[in-house]
Design a protein around this motif. Structure first.
Motif, mmCIF file in Angstrom:
data_model
loop_
_atom_site.group_PDB
_atom_site.id
_atom_site.type_symbol
_atom_site.label_atom_id
_atom_site.label_comp_id
_atom_site.label_asym_id
_atom_site.label_seq_id
_atom_site.Cartn_x
_atom_site.Cartn_y
_atom_site.Cartn_z
ATOM 1 N N ALA A 7 -7.132 0.133 -7.279
ATOM 2 C CA ALA A 7 -7.434 -0.732 -6.141
ATOM 3 C C ALA A 7 -7.060 -2.172 -6.431
ATOM 4 C CB ALA A 7 -8.935 -0.630 -5.799
ATOM 5 N N LEU A 8 -7.343 -2.647 -7.642
ATOM 6 C CA LEU A 8 -6.993 -4.008 -8.019
ATOM 7 C C LEU A 8 -5.483 -4.196 -8.009
ATOM 8 C CD1 LEU A 8 -7.763 -6.802 -9.055
ATOM 9 C CD2 LEU A 8 -7.780 -5.858 -11.376
ATOM 10 N N TRP A 9 -4.764 -3.233 -8.573
ATOM 11 C CA TRP A 9 -3.308 -3.323 -8.609
ATOM 12 C C TRP A 9 -2.731 -3.385 -7.191
ATOM 13 C CZ3 TRP A 9 0.967 -4.575 -10.851
ATOM 14 C CH2 TRP A 9 2.189 -4.031 -10.435
ATOM 15 N N ARG A 10 -3.236 -2.550 -6.296
ATOM 16 C CA ARG A 10 -2.733 -2.553 -4.925
ATOM 17 C C ARG A 10 -2.998 -3.880 -4.237
ATOM 18 N NH1 ARG A 10 -4.613 3.654 -3.723
ATOM 19 N NH2 ARG A 10 -2.611 4.628 -4.233
ATOM 20 N N ALA A 11 -4.182 -4.437 -4.470
ATOM 21 C CA ALA A 11 -4.512 -5.726 -3.860
ATOM 22 C C ALA A 11 -3.585 -6.825 -4.383
ATOM 23 C CB ALA A 11 -5.969 -6.080 -4.139
ATOM 24 N N VAL A 12 -3.331 -6.813 -5.690
ATOM 25 C CA VAL A 12 -2.462 -7.823 -6.294
ATOM 26 C C VAL A 12 -1.052 -7.715 -5.727
ATOM 27 C CG1 VAL A 12 -1.328 -8.518 -8.438
ATOM 28 C CG2 VAL A 12 -3.791 -8.083 -8.408
ATOM 29 N N VAL A 13 -0.538 -6.498 -5.625
ATOM 30 C CA VAL A 13 0.818 -6.297 -5.114
ATOM 31 C C VAL A 13 0.931 -6.787 -3.669
ATOM 32 C CG1 VAL A 13 2.517 -4.556 -4.424
ATOM 33 C CG2 VAL A 13 1.414 -4.402 -6.657
ATOM 34 N N ALA A 14 -0.014 -6.376 -2.826
ATOM 35 C CA ALA A 14 0.053 -6.749 -1.409
ATOM 36 C C ALA A 14 -0.048 -8.256 -1.231
ATOM 37 C CB ALA A 14 -1.057 -6.043 -0.633
ATOM 38 N N LEU A 15 -1.008 -8.877 -1.902
ATOM 39 C CA LEU A 15 -1.181 -10.328 -1.765
ATOM 40 C C LEU A 15 -0.016 -11.094 -2.365
ATOM 41 C CD1 LEU A 15 -4.998 -10.623 -2.522
ATOM 42 C CD2 LEU A 15 -3.876 -10.954 -0.319
ATOM 43 N N ALA A 16 0.471 -10.641 -3.509
ATOM 44 C CA ALA A 16 1.597 -11.325 -4.149
ATOM 45 C C ALA A 16 2.835 -11.264 -3.260
ATOM 46 C CB ALA A 16 1.888 -10.702 -5.509
ATOM 47 N N HIS A 17 3.054 -10.132 -2.613
ATOM 48 C CA HIS A 17 4.201 -10.004 -1.717
ATOM 49 C C HIS A 17 4.091 -10.981 -0.547
ATOM 50 C CE1 HIS A 17 7.472 -8.129 0.523
ATOM 51 N NE2 HIS A 17 6.669 -8.084 1.582
ATOM 52 N N VAL A 18 2.915 -11.021 0.089
ATOM 53 C CA VAL A 18 2.728 -11.879 1.258
ATOM 54 C C VAL A 18 2.822 -13.357 0.879
ATOM 55 C CG1 VAL A 18 1.069 -12.623 3.001
ATOM 56 C CG2 VAL A 18 1.404 -10.186 2.558
ATOM 57 N N TYR A 19 2.076 -13.750 -0.151
ATOM 58 C CA TYR A 19 2.024 -15.169 -0.488
ATOM 59 C C TYR A 19 3.335 -15.675 -1.082
ATOM 60 C CZ TYR A 19 -2.778 -16.150 0.778
ATOM 61 O OH TYR A 19 -3.916 -16.369 1.492
ATOM 62 N N SER A 20 3.967 -14.890 -1.946
ATOM 63 C CA SER A 20 5.224 -15.367 -2.532
ATOM 64 C C SER A 20 6.323 -15.460 -1.475
ATOM 65 C CB SER A 20 5.657 -14.451 -3.683
ATOM 66 O OG SER A 20 5.919 -13.125 -3.224
ATOM 67 N N THR A 21 6.360 -14.490 -0.561
ATOM 68 C CA THR A 21 7.364 -14.544 0.507
ATOM 69 C C THR A 21 7.103 -15.732 1.419
ATOM 70 O OG1 THR A 21 7.568 -12.127 0.457
ATOM 71 C CG2 THR A 21 8.428 -13.261 2.392
ATOM 72 N N THR A 22 5.810 -15.996 1.711
ATOM 73 C CA THR A 22 5.454 -17.109 2.593
ATOM 74 C C THR A 22 5.728 -18.458 1.947
ATOM 75 O OG1 THR A 22 3.726 -15.791 3.669
ATOM 76 C CG2 THR A 22 3.565 -18.186 3.893
ATOM 77 N N LEU A 23 5.385 -18.581 0.660
ATOM 78 C CA LEU A 23 5.414 -19.892 0.014
ATOM 79 C C LEU A 23 6.744 -20.240 -0.635
ATOM 80 C CD1 LEU A 23 1.855 -19.775 -1.590
ATOM 81 C CD2 LEU A 23 2.537 -20.836 0.559
#
Length: 327
Positions: A7-23
């Motif tokens: 669950a932690l890994w999935r959360a990290v992947v999803a958030l990292a994808h969104v935030y890195s693409t956005t920022l």
């Protein structure tokens, strides 16, 4: 892999994808994750035809699943930020379904909306590629509709979890805040900095509820005052049919009947839905162990903010900088 670590890994992947693409304009997890498989189907939910977007992980045949309920955006499932979130979740291993709900695209306060959401969820739960019980995430006004559906429609009782970002709790108090530019906090009414487009959009949505001139006149009168208390009183005095529509669309009315655990995230400076709606939900929670809330500054309403804006805290406790878990 241990469930907690997964669950932690999935959360990290999803958030990292969104935030890195956005920022920074590119996904930092793209090189280590498989590109999602996207497809569209046509479906009818509660008698309403609509498009349905599907994001599936690039590998495997059965996956944990999520349904996303859009906010009030004319682009619907074509909204770039929504597609980015779905892409990140699919890279994290989730099968994602997004029904293109017409009433939210058209910004209508449709009393049949909760039934449409529940019907779409039932279709996802019955899908052959879904592993386990799906969860649901609702954004903004769509999150309010989702919570209203969860308290009224039996299909959503089987959801593994319900999460909302920037949702409303009571349609009456939400509209009163929009009309007056104020929100109740700590027993008093305080100013609320509303995004400039919200009052007009909300007024138009409320007026569409009217079927006869007398109902429209009453709605116009309720929205004409700048006092939060007076606006709320006028809303409570609206014709019965309009008040009943408000009840159907207010999570507060059926809050005690929601069975899945609820996770609520809200931006303390949200200019679209006041944070007072989150605090009202916290105060009304019937089962504390089933509701978790977080007020933060990582979002601008339901969209990631620029990195220099990021801060976390409770507006009722100035100086706190580590986040406020409303549990």
């Amino acid at each position: 892999m241990d469930r907690a670590l997964t669950a932690l890994w999935r959360a990290v992947v999803a958030l990292a994808h969104v935030y890195s693409t956005t920022l920074v304009g590119r996904s930092v997890v793209a090189p280590i994750t498989a590109a999602p498989r996207y497809s569209e189907t046509a479906a009818t939910f509660a008698g309403v035809p609509m498009r349905v977007g599907w994001w599936r992980p690039g590998r495997g045949s059965a996956h944990p699943a999520l349904m996303l309920v859009i906010g009030a955006v004319p682009l619907g499932i074509d909204f770039p930020e929504l597609r980015l979130a779905a892409d990140g979740l699919a890279r994290a291993g989730f099968m994602v379904m997004i029904p293109d709900l017409p009433f939210l695209k058209e910004e209508r306060l449709d009393p049949t909306g909760p039934a449409q959401i529940a019907s779409a969820f039932a279709a996802l739960a019955a899908h052959e590629a879904v592993a386990g019980r799906p969860a649901v995430i609702g954004f903004s006004v769509g999150g309010g509709f989702l919570l209203a559906a969860a308290g009224r429609e039996p299909e959503l009782a089987s959801a593994s979890a319900i999460a909302v970002l920037g949702a409303y709790f009571d349609l009456r108090t939400y509209i009163a805040s929009v009309a007056s530019g104020a929100q109740p906090r700590g027993g008093v009414t305080v100013p609320w900095e509303t995004s400039s487009d919200v009052p007009g959009r909300m007024a138009a949505a409320a007026q569409r509820l009217a079927r006869v001139p007398a109902e429209r006149a009453a709605i116009d009168g309720a929205l004409a005052t700048s006092s939060y208390a007076e606006t709320l009183a006028r809303i409570d005095a609206l014709p019965r049919r309009v008040r009943e529509a408000f009840d159907v669309l207010s999570p507060s009315v059926s809050w005690s009947r929601i069975r899945p655990p609820v996770f609520w995230l809200h931006d303390e400076r949200d200019g679209y839905v006041p944070v007072s709606e989150a605090y009202a939900a916290r105060a009304a929670r019937p089962r504390p162990e089933r509701v978790r809330m977080l007020v933060l500054r990582l979002l601008q309403h339901a969209v990631p903010v620029a990195i220099h804006q990021v801060a976390v805290g409770d507006p009722d406790q100035p100086g706190q900088a580590v986040g406020q878990a409303l549990v």
